[in-house]
Scaffold this active site. Sequence first.
Site, mmCIF file in Angstrom:
data_model
loop_
_atom_site.group_PDB
_atom_site.id
_atom_site.type_symbol
_atom_site.label_atom_id
_atom_site.label_comp_id
_atom_site.label_asym_id
_atom_site.label_seq_id
_atom_site.Cartn_x
_atom_site.Cartn_y
_atom_site.Cartn_z
ATOM 1 N N LYS A 22 0.848 -1.241 -0.098
ATOM 2 C CA LYS A 22 -0.152 -0.074 -0.030
ATOM 3 C C LYS A 22 0.959 1.269 -0.063
ATOM 4 C CE LYS A 22 -1.482 1.458 4.074
ATOM 5 N NZ LYS A 22 -1.246 2.875 4.515
ATOM 6 N N ASN A 23 1.764 1.226 0.831
ATOM 7 C CA ASN A 23 2.713 2.326 0.996
ATOM 8 C C ASN A 23 3.689 2.630 -0.143
ATOM 9 O OD1 ASN A 23 1.377 2.908 3.480
ATOM 10 N ND2 ASN A 23 3.158 2.313 4.666
ATOM 11 N N ARG A 93 -4.643 10.577 4.042
ATOM 12 C CA ARG A 93 -3.629 11.710 3.958
ATOM 13 C C ARG A 93 -2.523 11.447 3.074
ATOM 14 N NH1 ARG A 93 0.268 12.733 7.131
ATOM 15 N NH2 ARG A 93 -0.355 14.513 8.426
ATOM 16 N N CYS A 117 -3.488 12.710 12.739
ATOM 17 C CA CYS A 117 -4.325 11.248 12.520
ATOM 18 C C CYS A 117 -4.277 10.630 13.676
ATOM 19 C CB CYS A 117 -4.143 10.643 11.252
ATOM 20 S SG CYS A 117 -2.676 9.398 11.444
ATOM 21 N N ARG A 122 1.691 14.409 12.899
ATOM 22 C CA ARG A 122 2.391 14.145 11.542
ATOM 23 C C ARG A 122 2.670 15.372 10.830
ATOM 24 N NH1 ARG A 122 -0.363 8.745 9.142
ATOM 25 N NH2 ARG A 122 1.657 8.710 7.994
ATOM 26 N N PRO A 123 3.231 16.067 11.188
ATOM 27 C CA PRO A 123 3.715 17.683 10.428
ATOM 28 C C PRO A 123 4.195 17.162 9.039
ATOM 29 C CG PRO A 123 5.054 17.050 12.027
ATOM 30 C CD PRO A 123 4.287 16.377 12.296
ATOM 31 N N ILE A 124 4.181 18.106 8.205
ATOM 32 C CA ILE A 124 4.702 17.726 6.618
ATOM 33 C C ILE A 124 5.747 18.969 6.283
ATOM 34 C CG2 ILE A 124 2.699 16.421 5.780
ATOM 35 C CD1 ILE A 124 2.040 18.907 4.173
ATOM 36 N N ASP A 125 6.244 19.740 7.461
ATOM 37 C CA ASP A 125 7.247 20.741 7.265
ATOM 38 C C ASP A 125 8.278 20.409 6.376
ATOM 39 O OD1 ASP A 125 7.562 19.283 9.713
ATOM 40 O OD2 ASP A 125 9.596 20.106 9.597
ATOM 41 N N GLN A 126 8.770 19.133 6.155
ATOM 42 C CA GLN A 126 9.913 18.673 5.577
ATOM 43 C C GLN A 126 9.643 18.660 4.255
ATOM 44 O OE1 GLN A 126 13.229 18.399 7.112
ATOM 45 N NE2 GLN A 126 11.751 19.436 8.679
ATOM 46 N N ASP A 305 5.224 0.373 11.960
ATOM 47 C CA ASP A 305 3.950 -0.370 11.163
ATOM 48 C C ASP A 305 3.836 -1.735 12.021
ATOM 49 O OD1 ASP A 305 3.498 2.164 9.967
ATOM 50 O OD2 ASP A 305 3.787 1.559 8.086
ATOM 51 N N ILE A 327 8.841 6.763 16.480
ATOM 52 C CA ILE A 327 8.401 7.401 15.323
ATOM 53 C C ILE A 327 6.840 8.410 15.525
ATOM 54 C CG2 ILE A 327 8.015 7.277 12.900
ATOM 55 C CD1 ILE A 327 10.623 6.083 13.607
ATOM 56 N N ARG A 397 -8.513 -0.273 5.274
ATOM 57 C CA ARG A 397 -7.629 0.752 4.184
ATOM 58 C C ARG A 397 -6.341 0.066 3.975
ATOM 59 N NH1 ARG A 397 -7.142 6.272 7.578
ATOM 60 N NH2 ARG A 397 -6.280 6.525 5.555
HETATM 61 C C1 EPZ Z 1 4.870 6.740 6.087
HETATM 62 O O1 EPZ Z 1 4.062 7.787 6.682
HETATM 63 C C2 EPZ Z 1 3.668 5.424 6.068
HETATM 64 N N1 EPZ Z 1 2.580 5.977 5.253
HETATM 65 C C3 EPZ Z 1 3.261 5.132 7.361
HETATM 66 O O2 EPZ Z 1 2.569 4.118 7.378
HETATM 67 C C4 EPZ Z 1 4.625 4.667 8.304
HETATM 68 O O3 EPZ Z 1 3.953 4.554 9.695
HETATM 69 C C5 EPZ Z 1 5.588 5.986 8.120
HETATM 70 O O4 EPZ Z 1 5.838 6.231 6.941
HETATM 71 C C6 EPZ Z 1 6.940 5.469 8.946
HETATM 72 O O5 EPZ Z 1 7.512 4.472 8.207
HETATM 73 C C7 EPZ Z 1 2.572 5.877 3.910
HETATM 74 O O6 EPZ Z 1 3.705 5.572 3.546
HETATM 75 C C8 EPZ Z 1 1.268 6.407 3.304
HETATM 76 P P1 EPZ Z 1 7.139 9.817 7.871
HETATM 77 P P2 EPZ Z 1 4.909 9.275 6.671
HETATM 78 O O7 EPZ Z 1 7.253 11.137 7.280
HETATM 79 O O8 EPZ Z 1 5.506 9.469 5.388
HETATM 80 C C9 EPZ Z 1 7.953 13.214 11.334
HETATM 81 C C10 EPZ Z 1 0.710 2.478 7.843
HETATM 82 O O9 EPZ Z 1 0.113 1.934 8.936
HETATM 83 N N2 EPZ Z 1 8.026 14.158 10.214
HETATM 84 O O10 EPZ Z 1 8.288 8.817 7.484
HETATM 85 O O11 EPZ Z 1 3.851 10.070 7.242
HETATM 86 C C11 EPZ Z 1 6.961 12.509 11.712
HETATM 87 O O12 EPZ Z 1 5.841 13.040 12.499
HETATM 88 C C12 EPZ Z 1 1.242 4.037 8.010
HETATM 89 O O13 EPZ Z 1 0.637 2.321 6.836
HETATM 90 C C13 EPZ Z 1 8.095 15.406 10.558
HETATM 91 O O14 EPZ Z 1 8.294 15.986 11.744
HETATM 92 O O15 EPZ Z 1 5.862 9.148 7.774
HETATM 93 C C14 EPZ Z 1 7.391 11.067 12.159
HETATM 94 O O16 EPZ Z 1 7.660 11.284 13.521
HETATM 95 C C15 EPZ Z 1 0.687 5.035 9.001
HETATM 96 N N3 EPZ Z 1 7.969 16.270 9.371
HETATM 97 C C16 EPZ Z 1 8.508 10.884 11.490
HETATM 98 O O17 EPZ Z 1 9.163 12.165 10.790
HETATM 99 C C17 EPZ Z 1 7.460 16.057 8.513
HETATM 100 O O18 EPZ Z 1 7.426 16.980 7.371
HETATM 101 C C18 EPZ Z 1 8.418 10.005 10.392
HETATM 102 O O19 EPZ Z 1 7.497 10.117 9.260
HETATM 103 C C19 EPZ Z 1 7.616 14.634 7.954
HETATM 104 C C20 EPZ Z 1 7.714 13.606 8.924
#
Ligand code: EPZ
Length: 430
Positions: A22-23, A93, A117, A122-126, A305, A327, A397
Amino acid sequence: MEQYIIKGGNPLVGEVEIGGAKNAALPIISAAIMTDETVTLENLPDVNDVNVLLEAIERIGAQVERVDRHTVKINGSTIGDCSVEYEFIKKIRASYYLLGALLGKYKRAEVPLPGGCNIGSRPIDQHLKGFRAIGAKVEISHGSIIARADHMRGSHVFLDMVSVGATINIMMAASMADGRTIIENAAKEPHVVDVANFLNSMGADIKGAGTDVIRIRGVERFHRSTYSIVPDMIEAGTYMFAAAATKGDVMVKNVIPKHLEAMTAKLEEIGCEVEEFDDAVRVVASKRLTRTHVKTQPYPGYPTDMQPQIGVVLALASGTSIVTESIFENRFKYVDELARMGASVKVEGNTAIIDGVAGFTGARISSPDLRAGAALVVAGLAAEGITIVDDIVYIQRGYEDFEGKLRTLGAEIERVASEKEIQKFKLRVG
Ligand code: EPZ
C-alpha cells in the site's frame, strides 16, 4: 458498521499470498499522472486507501481504467485541475503525494493541508521545505497548501529527520526540476526504492534510492511504463507475527525476505523458527515465546507499522518486555483494548512495559487505527473464546481480504454487520 467476529484458539497453519505494498502503491499512483502517456500498474493491493486515491486522481481529470482487481491503467494527459478536494485528504492523508506529482509536472498544485491522525500529529514541514528548496513558492491559505513555481531548479535538501513521505514527495517534484537535486538523510524504506524505480521506468534519472543520499537529475518529460508494485513488507510481517501469536506454522509467500529481516530477527530472538526461501518465509512457533526489547526505527530498523503486532506477541511471551515507539506518539492505543483481553501492559511516555501472560480471553474491542486494528485481530485469534473487533474500516484501509486470508490459514473469523450475523457465527462455532 462492520465488525470482525473471531473464535480464537486455532494455530494458523498453511500458506498465505502477500499483495503489493500500500505504501508504495499510493505514491506510485500519484506519480503515474506525471506523464501524458498511459501507465499500467500491476500488483496493486485492492484496499480502501488505494481505491480512494484512484478516485482522487479521476476527480482532477486523469483517466483510470481497471483492468482487473490488481491492475489499473492510468492516463494523466487529461488532467484539467491541479487542486485536490478536501474530501480526499480527509479520507487519506497520502493524497499529499499529489503535491509533489502535480508540482513536478505542472509547476503548480493545491492540496488541503492534512491534519493529524490517530497515530500522531504528523507534520509535513519537511515536504514543504524540500519544495521550497527546489524553487517553489509554498503558502498555506484557507486550509490548503498552494505550491507554485515559475522555474524549478535542482538543489541540496537536508532532511531534519528521516521521513518516508518527504523523501518521496521531494523526489517526485525534483525529478522534473532543472538540474541536480541531492536529498540527504533520505528514508531508505523498500517503498522509497520502489517509487524511485517506478519514476526511473518512466524516464526519470534517480540514483541512490535505498541509501541516505538520493541524487536526482531532472528530466523534461516522462513516458509510458508498465510497473509491478513491490510486495508489502508490513502485510507479510503481520502474518508472520500472527503465526507466532497463535503457535502456528505459516508460509508467507510472494515476499522479498531481505525486507523482512528486522521482523525475522525479532521472531528468532523470541523463539520462533524462521526459514527463508527465494520469495517466501516460513514462521513456526512450537513453544512458548520469550521476552525481548524492541525500538521502532526507520528502515532497516524495526518498523513502527509492526509495533502493535510485536506488542501483542510479547504480551503472550514469558517475562517482561520493553517496546519503545520512537516514530509516532499515539501508537499505543491498542494497549487498553489488549488489557480487556487480559494483557498486562503499562505505558509510560513512548515506552510500553509488557509483562507476558499465559493467555488472552476474548472480549469486545475496538480498532484504534490500521496496524493496531490488525494486531488486535491477531490477539483475538490467539485468545480463548469469542472476540468482536469494532471499527474495522481502519483495517480495510490497508489489508486486502484480511479475513479471507486468515480463514485459509484455519482461523475462525467472519466479517459481520448485524447482531443476527454475530449470533449465527456463535451458533456455528459452538
Ligand atoms: C509513512 O508515513 C507511512 N505512510 C506510514 O504508514 C509509516 O508509519 C511511516 O511512513 C513510517 O514508516 C505511508 O507511506 C502512506 P514519515 P509518513 O514522514 O511518510 C516526522 C501505515 O500504517 N515528520 O516517515 O507520514 C513524523 O511526525 C502507516 O501504513 C516530521 O516531523 O511518515 C514522524 O515522527 C501509518 N515532519 C517521522 O517524521 C515532516 O515533514 C517519520 O514520519 C515529515 C515527518
